[in-house]
Design a protein around this motif. Structure first.
Motif, PDB file in Angstrom:
ATOM      1  N   TRP B  26       0.802  -0.944  -0.184  1.00  0.00           N
ATOM      2  CA  TRP B  26      -0.084  -0.070  -0.265  1.00  0.00           C
ATOM      3  C   TRP B  26       0.731   1.272   0.002  1.00  0.00           C
ATOM      4  CZ3 TRP B  26      -3.050   1.774   4.862  1.00  0.00           C
ATOM      5  CH2 TRP B  26      -3.950   2.953   4.458  1.00  0.00           C
ATOM      6  N   GLY B  27       1.897   1.169   0.812  1.00  0.00           N
ATOM      7  CA  GLY B  27       2.693   2.294   0.925  1.00  0.00           C
ATOM      8  C   GLY B  27       3.502   2.590  -0.346  1.00  0.00           C
ATOM      9  N   ALA B  28       4.022   1.469  -1.102  1.00  0.00           N
ATOM     10  CA  ALA B  28       4.640   1.931  -2.122  1.00  0.00           C
ATOM     11  C   ALA B  28       3.757   2.194  -3.430  1.00  0.00           C
ATOM     12  CB  ALA B  28       5.403   0.144  -2.713  1.00  0.00           C
ATOM     13  N   LEU B  29       2.411   1.869  -3.394  1.00  0.00           N
ATOM     14  CA  LEU B  29       1.583   2.030  -4.443  1.00  0.00           C
ATOM     15  C   LEU B  29       1.251   3.464  -4.324  1.00  0.00           C
ATOM     16  CD1 LEU B  29      -0.430  -0.959  -5.042  1.00  0.00           C
ATOM     17  CD2 LEU B  29       1.388  -0.143  -6.425  1.00  0.00           C
ATOM     18  N   SER B  30       1.106   3.940  -3.148  1.00  0.00           N
ATOM     19  CA  SER B  30       0.609   5.340  -2.608  1.00  0.00           C
ATOM     20  C   SER B  30       1.697   6.161  -2.261  1.00  0.00           C
ATOM     21  CB  SER B  30      -0.408   5.398  -1.561  1.00  0.00           C
ATOM     22  OG  SER B  30       0.237   4.780  -0.458  1.00  0.00           O
ATOM     23  N   ARG B  31       3.123   5.743  -2.489  1.00  0.00           N
ATOM     24  CA  ARG B  31       4.342   6.542  -2.472  1.00  0.00           C
ATOM     25  C   ARG B  31       4.369   7.029  -0.981  1.00  0.00           C
ATOM     26  NH1 ARG B  31       7.126   6.534  -6.524  1.00  0.00           N
ATOM     27  NH2 ARG B  31       6.488   6.504  -8.411  1.00  0.00           N
ATOM     28  N   ASP B  32       4.041   6.218   0.049  1.00  0.00           N
ATOM     29  CA  ASP B  32       4.078   6.714   1.329  1.00  0.00           C
ATOM     30  C   ASP B  32       5.296   6.159   2.089  1.00  0.00           C
ATOM     31  OD1 ASP B  32       3.496   7.045   4.136  1.00  0.00           O
ATOM     32  OD2 ASP B  32       1.626   7.112   3.786  1.00  0.00           O
ATOM     33  N   ASP B  33       6.311   6.786   2.340  1.00  0.00           N
ATOM     34  CA  ASP B  33       7.703   6.414   2.896  1.00  0.00           C
ATOM     35  C   ASP B  33       7.505   5.813   4.223  1.00  0.00           C
ATOM     36  OD1 ASP B  33       9.153   6.691   1.012  1.00  0.00           O
ATOM     37  OD2 ASP B  33      10.043   8.470   1.354  1.00  0.00           O
ATOM     38  N   ARG B  34       6.457   6.265   4.989  1.00  0.00           N
ATOM     39  CA  ARG B  34       6.456   5.774   6.411  1.00  0.00           C
ATOM     40  C   ARG B  34       5.745   4.197   6.319  1.00  0.00           C
ATOM     41  NH1 ARG B  34       4.319   9.548  10.975  1.00  0.00           N
ATOM     42  NH2 ARG B  34       4.329  11.370   9.813  1.00  0.00           N
ATOM     43  N   LEU B  35       4.681   4.083   5.266  1.00  0.00           N
ATOM     44  CA  LEU B  35       4.334   2.682   5.386  1.00  0.00           C
ATOM     45  C   LEU B  35       5.294   1.622   4.919  1.00  0.00           C
ATOM     46  CD1 LEU B  35       0.580   3.295   3.994  1.00  0.00           C
ATOM     47  CD2 LEU B  35       1.466   2.999   6.054  1.00  0.00           C
ATOM     48  N   MET B  36       6.241   2.254   3.861  1.00  0.00           N
ATOM     49  CA  MET B  36       7.048   1.337   3.410  1.00  0.00           C
ATOM     50  C   MET B  36       8.078   1.069   4.337  1.00  0.00           C
ATOM     51  SD  MET B  36       7.709   2.324  -0.701  1.00  0.00           S
ATOM     52  CE  MET B  36       7.843   4.190  -0.400  1.00  0.00           C
ATOM     53  N   ALA B  37       8.308   2.047   5.152  1.00  0.00           N
ATOM     54  CA  ALA B  37       9.313   1.722   6.497  1.00  0.00           C
ATOM     55  C   ALA B  37       8.788   0.471   7.245  1.00  0.00           C
ATOM     56  CB  ALA B  37       9.614   2.836   6.972  1.00  0.00           C
ATOM     57  N   VAL B  38       7.600   0.174   7.137  1.00  0.00           N
ATOM     58  CA  VAL B  38       7.167  -0.720   8.102  1.00  0.00           C
ATOM     59  C   VAL B  38       7.470  -2.161   7.709  1.00  0.00           C
ATOM     60  CG1 VAL B  38       5.179  -2.120   8.815  1.00  0.00           C
ATOM     61  CG2 VAL B  38       4.895   0.322   8.612  1.00  0.00           C
ATOM     62  N   ALA B  39       7.972  -2.290   6.298  1.00  0.00           N
ATOM     63  CA  ALA B  39       8.331  -3.817   5.925  1.00  0.00           C
ATOM     64  C   ALA B  39       9.588  -4.272   6.586  1.00  0.00           C
ATOM     65  CB  ALA B  39       8.734  -3.812   4.235  1.00  0.00           C
ATOM     66  N   PRO B  40      10.790  -3.457   6.630  1.00  0.00           N
ATOM     67  CA  PRO B  40      11.750  -4.390   7.383  1.00  0.00           C
ATOM     68  C   PRO B  40      11.716  -4.737   8.573  1.00  0.00           C
ATOM     69  CG  PRO B  40      12.707  -2.237   5.890  1.00  0.00           C
ATOM     70  CD  PRO B  40      10.985  -2.401   6.390  1.00  0.00           C
ATOM     71  N   PRO B  41      11.339  -3.848   9.521  1.00  0.00           N
ATOM     72  CA  PRO B  41      11.233  -4.410  11.085  1.00  0.00           C
ATOM     73  C   PRO B  41      10.122  -5.335  11.288  1.00  0.00           C
ATOM     74  CG  PRO B  41      10.515  -1.986  10.887  1.00  0.00           C
ATOM     75  CD  PRO B  41      10.905  -2.611   9.628  1.00  0.00           C
ATOM     76  N   VAL B  42       9.118  -5.310  10.450  1.00  0.00           N
ATOM     77  CA  VAL B  42       8.094  -6.411  10.651  1.00  0.00           C
ATOM     78  C   VAL B  42       8.616  -7.755   9.964  1.00  0.00           C
ATOM     79  CG1 VAL B  42       5.817  -7.264   9.463  1.00  0.00           C
ATOM     80  CG2 VAL B  42       6.122  -4.701  10.550  1.00  0.00           C
ATOM     81  N   SER B  43       9.411  -7.525   8.944  1.00  0.00           N
ATOM     82  CA  SER B  43       9.883  -8.912   8.497  1.00  0.00           C
ATOM     83  C   SER B  43      11.060  -9.560   9.556  1.00  0.00           C
ATOM     84  CB  SER B  43      10.652  -8.673   6.869  1.00  0.00           C
ATOM     85  OG  SER B  43      11.829  -7.812   7.290  1.00  0.00           O
ATOM     86  N   VAL B  44      11.584  -8.633  10.217  1.00  0.00           N
ATOM     87  CA  VAL B  44      12.613  -9.196  11.160  1.00  0.00           C
ATOM     88  C   VAL B  44      11.805  -9.728  12.152  1.00  0.00           C
ATOM     89  CG1 VAL B  44      14.485  -8.543  12.860  1.00  0.00           C
ATOM     90  CG2 VAL B  44      14.483  -7.613  10.339  1.00  0.00           C
ATOM     91  N   MET B  45      10.913  -8.985  12.729  1.00  0.00           N
ATOM     92  CA  MET B  45      10.024  -9.645  13.892  1.00  0.00           C
ATOM     93  C   MET B  45       9.338 -11.053  13.491  1.00  0.00           C
ATOM     94  SD  MET B  45       8.912  -9.332  16.977  1.00  0.00           S
ATOM     95  CE  MET B  45       9.679  -7.623  17.107  1.00  0.00           C
ATOM     96  N   THR B  46       9.030 -11.201  12.338  1.00  0.00           N
ATOM     97  CA  THR B  46       8.313 -12.343  11.850  1.00  0.00           C
ATOM     98  C   THR B  46       9.046 -13.310  11.908  1.00  0.00           C
ATOM     99  OG1 THR B  46       7.081 -11.083  10.327  1.00  0.00           O
ATOM    100  CG2 THR B  46       6.817 -13.405   9.933  1.00  0.00           C
ATOM    101  N   PHE B  47      10.492 -13.036  11.590  1.00  0.00           N
ATOM    102  CA  PHE B  47      11.173 -14.052  11.659  1.00  0.00           C
ATOM    103  C   PHE B  47      11.675 -14.401  12.984  1.00  0.00           C
ATOM    104  CE2 PHE B  47      15.852 -14.785  12.474  1.00  0.00           C
ATOM    105  CZ  PHE B  47      16.034 -15.981  11.905  1.00  0.00           C
ATOM    106  N   LEU B  48      11.754 -13.625  13.844  1.00  0.00           N
ATOM    107  CA  LEU B  48      12.092 -14.036  15.170  1.00  0.00           C
ATOM    108  C   LEU B  48      10.873 -14.711  15.986  1.00  0.00           C
ATOM    109  CD1 LEU B  48      13.621 -10.793  16.594  1.00  0.00           C
ATOM    110  CD2 LEU B  48      14.663 -12.600  16.204  1.00  0.00           C
TER     111      LEU B  48
END
Lengths: 374, 662
Positions: B26-48
């Motif tokens: 959603w962030g990428a399609l609406s060019r919203d940097d904050r929403l896009m920034a969610v991806a890395p920490p969430v992916s790390v958390m999912t892994f943990l």
């Protein structure tokens, strides 16, 4: 309680992984984002230079590659210039925050409550085995002793403890082995020998085998006054078809018997059976003392069912392997007692086929059958 | 409580992957940097979270917690600790959990180390990886939950399949899965590029280390699996064209093609469509392999569970991801711009040739693997496609490819000169021909193909060396300068050469071990001696032995050459008590690169046993070659140039370039 606290903590940390990046300011990240592809093309340009200097590509090829990469670099630069600045809008952020604060915990806990078994404790094997004895099931206790005996197979006392437990759990063969181990390690004892014989007998569906018999004999030799080994030896005699000796053995046993003893009834029944109508010289397989004793405690239907099972077993065995005339007679009689006349007739017909060449045995069967009214 | 916490973390991870698959996109399609920034920490958390779930299951295995159904079904308290741990992934549920763990691990890696990627590409890539993860965690929770509990725990478990009770199981699946599942990230990159419409040379460069990482592990995993089958199954074979082996081999072939086509895309921006298609195909083949193995369509040691519901679920995932990605591809591929042009004889041309043969080979394996299954399903006819089919289809495809391998790296980009390239390879050609003649001299004319095969292998190896030598120009610049240039070569150049050399090593092992193997099958009594390839193998007798959870009949053999004892081997036949299942443990004596392989068969009553004895010349080269290939991949991955992204200070970069140019 601790469980739910931990669940709350986990959910909270997971929610933070969404909330923290949402709350950061925009400016921190926008710098240098799109220049990622420009960096790649700059690097490619310098690689072309190094390959050219190395002599891997000639001047013409280097120039062509430089032009090509340069064009890509320009395109990437233009793209960055033309791109929006990536500003965030409050509405979107708020939706994502609600998702993290509300959607995440509700969905996760809800799904877990459907799938999981909250409150069910862990049960590591070591913990189960080391729990205080009074809290443990018999099964666990047995497993504990088994583990101990696996480590210390020379512990005769241990074997003697577990042997009767095995028997009461219906693991007769294991019980006999345990008794044998105890006897081997700690020397002969009358009660162990007797119980081992009993276990072997039960393991063989009530047949006193040669092993069981020798155990009972040893037990009787150790203590002539003991009743139990002699009881089984008398059954053995009956099973071997030594009717006269069996009758004598039962009579001796009953002579000195305490009338109130539990086994007396069973002994009388055996005796009556032997005296009554057994033709001499035929081996018999009867129910064991335990089975008989058990049948007396049963409800009428259960007893009927047990008898039917036994009869079916006998019929199956005779059909498959054949048997003595006495056994065929026993089967026919059993059917008559159960009121199954047709089956009795079929059994008679089968017996007639089986004993076609042996008129003597056949006449025995036929006599018995006619006595029963067939 | 711990078990239940593990269950909860898995559920939580599932919900989090749903966030990961939506918010950044959603962030990428609406060019919203904050929403896009969610991806890395969430992916790390999912892994943990998945890691915690995995560790919890491991703890349940180690402590023999038989209140967990999965532990009851696959463990036994008497099992040695290492097999309690490896048993976690020695069954359907646990191995799928490992699958998911690696899936989210790759997402976390991109989250942590993808700082050089454009924000939108990283966000969408992680979102796509999130879809795949969510699909597979849902599969776990819905049909194969490893945390299912029982209320009346038994005191003993059913034990692990004995064939899997081996150190091989501790290593093989994790390696293989990292490779297999690792291609999911290239898939995600490809889908993200299609969604964002950013398919260019830079994309190819960003994807490259991830492809290499997956490829290295897949190479090691396949080699490990092959060696494991070789010593555990007791047939003396190292590759059986078993559908399950093929299931891992197809992604390898496609992945290898992808590695090479991505180079063209990176350098010339050509073959874009093809590269993206390959990225989709490679992971699709991984998914297909998972489906084949897990649905019960195939029965083998790998088919832990044959449950139709699971098969249908995986088939659904398969259709969704493959069908969805190909539809997206069909929709977006037409928008791609034409890339750089090149002549047929050029580096690009060589790489296209490589791709052609690799994909054709992959198609051959695909047909051989699936045709019997389709025929069985459609016509109810059971046929078996064995080694002959693959040797006739796969083999001939490999020969021209191997002949072409040394040419590729010495051809220049865009417009190559075949004659000049051949001149650089004169020495390699001469060496290969010399080896052919030498092998003929050694073995005579009875085997025509084998010496040619040896020659081909030497050609590939020598070609790899020649490439480095010509790049460095030892002859023209002298040893001192030459050495400096050698050190200064980019690591990716070294990687290419080392991996190609490894390929040659593997081919050499395959040719010699297949063509010059010697085999004897004898019934031996204690004291008997069999002579094979100059070794005297004496059977001294067999004795029973008790292991922790098995009993075995161990044979004792003495190996002598010229009367001198050189080794003693104890092959055995085991019976695992809990499942009453026999296995074979081969006795292997390694001498140089060759092996003497002993496997015991049935024992005859009088102390005699059937024994298979093989001498397999240079067989270890098969696996050593694979390790060398993987090392080449690792070298290439370590290339300094792949790690750029965050722009370096200009001065330092110039210095580095100068050093490289020296």
């Amino acid at each position: 309680m601790l469980f739910w606290i931990l669940i709350a903590v986990l959910t909270g940390v997971a929610a933070l992984s969404i909330l923290v990046p949402l709350s950061r300011s925009d400016r921190a990240r926008t710098a240098g984002t799109v220049s990622a592809d420009e960096a790649v093309y700059r690097e490619q340009l310098s690689a072309i230079e190094s390959e050219f200097e190395r002599g891997l590509i000639d001047a013409e090829a280097a120039e062509a590659a430089r032009t090509e990469t340069g064009r890509r670099l320009l395109a990437a630069h233009d793209r960055r210039a033309g791109q929006a600045d990536g500003a965030s809008r409050g509405g979107r952020i708020r939706t994502a925050q609600v998702l993290a604060l509300l959607g995440l915990p509700v969905a996760a806990v809800g799904l877990y409550l459907v799938l999981g078994a909250p409150g069910q404790p862990d049960l590591p094997l070591a913990q189960r085995l080391n729990a205080p004895a009074e809290q443990q099931s018999l099964e666990v206790l047995v497993a504990r002793v088994e583990r101990h005996l696996e480590q210390n197979p020379q512990d005769g006392q241990g074997w003697s403890v577990i042997a009767p437990v095995y028997l009461s759990l219906g693991r007769a063969q294991a019980s006999a082995k345990a008794y044998a181990n105890a006897l081997r390690l700690l020397g002969p004892r009358q009660d162990w020998l007797t119980d081992m014989g009993e276990a072997l007998t039960i393991a063989n569906q009530g047949l006193v085998t040669a092993d069981a018999r020798s155990a009972f004999e040893k037990a009787a030799a150790l203590d002539a006054s003991a009743v139990k080994p002699r009881f089984f030896l008398a059954i053995a005699l009956g099973q071997e078809g030594k009717t006269a000796e069996a009758i004598a053995a039962w009579e001796t046993l009953l002579e000195n018997a305490d009338e109130t003893a539990a086994w007396v009834g069973a002994a009388r029944q055996q005796l009556a059976g032997l005296r009554g109508n057994q033709p001499a010289g035929a081996p018999q397989r009867g129910p064991t003392q335990e089975e008989v004793a058990a049948s007396q405690d049963m409800a009428a239907e259960d007893r009927q069912a047990m008898i039917k099972d036994m009869v079916a077993g006998l019929a199956g065995r005779l059909g498959a392997e054949g048997g003595s005339a006495a056994e065929w007679t026993q089967l026919i009689r059993a059917y008559m007692v159960l009121g199954e006349r047709e089956k009795a007739e079929t059994a008679l017909a089968e017996a007639e086929v089986a004993y076609e060449g042996k008129p003597e045995d056949l006449s025995l069967i036929k006599d018995a059958a006619s006595q029963l009214g067939l | 409580m711990i078990v239940e916490l593990g269950h909860f973390t898995l559920v939580l991870a599932f919900v989090l992957t749903l966030v990961q698959s939506t918010v950044p996109l959603w962030g990428a399609l609406s060019r919203d940097d904050r929403l896009m920034a969610v991806a890395p920490p969430v992916s790390v958390m999912t892994f943990l979270l998945v890691l915690v779930a995995f560790l919890v299951l491991t703890v349940a295995y180690i402590s023999s917690d038989f209140s967990v159904l999965n532990v009851i079904e696959n463990s036994h308290s008497a099992k040695p600790l290492i097999y309690k741990i490896s048993g976690v992934w020695g069954n359907h549920e646990g191995s799928m959990l490992l699958w998911v763990l690696i899936l989210v691990f790759f997402a976390a890696l991109v989250g942590l180390f993808g700082g050089n990627l454009p924000t939108d590409l990283r966000a969408v890539t992680l979102a796509v990886q999130g879809w795949v993860s969510a699909g597979f965690i849902l599969f776990l929770l819905a049909t194969s939950n490893p945390f299912t509990r029982v209320t009346n725990p038994p005191l003993e478990g059913a034990d692990l399949n004995p064939i899997l009770q081996d150190i091989g199981l501790a290593i093989h699946p994790p390696l293989l899965y990292i490779g297999y599942v690792g291609f999911s990230i290239t898939f995600s990159f490809a889908i993200a590029a299609l969604i964002l419409g950013r398919l260019d040379a830079a994309w190819a460069r960003w994807v490259r280390p991830w492809t290499l990482l997956a490829w290295c592990f897949l190479t090691l995993g396949i080699a490990m699996g092959s060696y494991w089958a070789y010593y555990e199954l007791g047939w003396g074979g190292w590759w059986f064209w078993d559908p399950v082996e093929n299931a891992s081999f197809m992604p390898w072939l496609a992945g290898t093609a992808l590695l090479h086509s991505a180079i063209v895309m990176e350098k010339r921006e050509a073959l874009k469509v093809w590269t993206v298609l390959l990225a989709i195909f490679t992971f699709s083949l991984s998914l297909l392999g998972t489906f084949l193995v897990r649905s019960g369509v195939l029965t083998s040691v790998h088919a832990f569970a044959t449950d139709p519901a699971r098969g249908v679920f995986i088939l659904g995932l398969l259709c969704f991801f493959i069908g969805g990605s190909l539809s997206l591809f069909a929709w977006r591929a037409s928008m791609l711009k034409q890339g750089g042009l090149f002549a047929p004889i050029s580096r690009e041309g060589g790489l296209v040739l490589n791709n052609l043969f690799l994909t054709a080979a992959c198609a051959a394996v695909f047909v051989g693997t699936l045709y019997p299954l389709v025929l069985d399903a459609v016509a109810g006819e059971k046929i078996s496609v064995g080694a002959p089919f693959f040797n006739l289809t796969f083999g001939p495809l490999m020969v021209p490819l191997l002949i072409a391998v040394p040419f590729g790296p010495v051809l220049s980009w865009k417009r190559g000169d075949l004659l000049a390239a051949t001149q650089r390879l004169y020495a390699a050609l001469a060496l290969a021909l010399a080896m052919v003649l030498f092998t003929f001299w050694l073995w005579g004319m009875e085997k025509i193909l084998a010496p040619l095969g040896v020659g081909l292998a030497v050609w590939v190896m020598a070609g790899a060396v020649a490439e480095i030598v010509t790049r460095v120009k030892f002859l023209s610049v002298g040893p001192k300068r030459g050495f400096d240039r050698l050190v200064g070569l980019p690591r990716s150049a070294w990687g290419t050469a080392v991996a190609h050399f490894g390929l040659g090593v593997t081919v050499l092992g395959i040719v010699t071990a297949s063509a010059f193997q010697e085999e004897r099958i004898e019934t031996m009594r204690p004291g008997d001696t069999v002579n094979l390839s100059g070794y005297e193998v004496t059977f001294d007798g067999a004795a029973p032995r008790r292991g922790p959870n098995y009993t075995e009949e161990v044979g004792h053999f003495t190996i002598r050459t010229g009367g001198v004892v050189i080794s003693e081997l104890d092959p055995s036949k085991r019976v695992y008590t809990a499942r009453q299942m026999p296995t074979t443990e081969a006795g292997i004596y390694t001498t140089g690169f060759s092996q003497l392989y002993l496997s015991m068969g049935e024992s005859r009553g009088d102390g005699a046993v059937d024994v298979r004895i093989y001498f397999k010349p240079l067989i270890t080269l098969i696996w050593i070659g694979c390790v060398v290939m993987a090392f080449g991949g690792a070298l290439s991955m370590a290339d300094r140039r792949l790690r750029i992204g965050a722009p370096k200070p200009a001065a330092r970069r110039k210095a580095a370039v100068a050093a490289a140019a020296e």
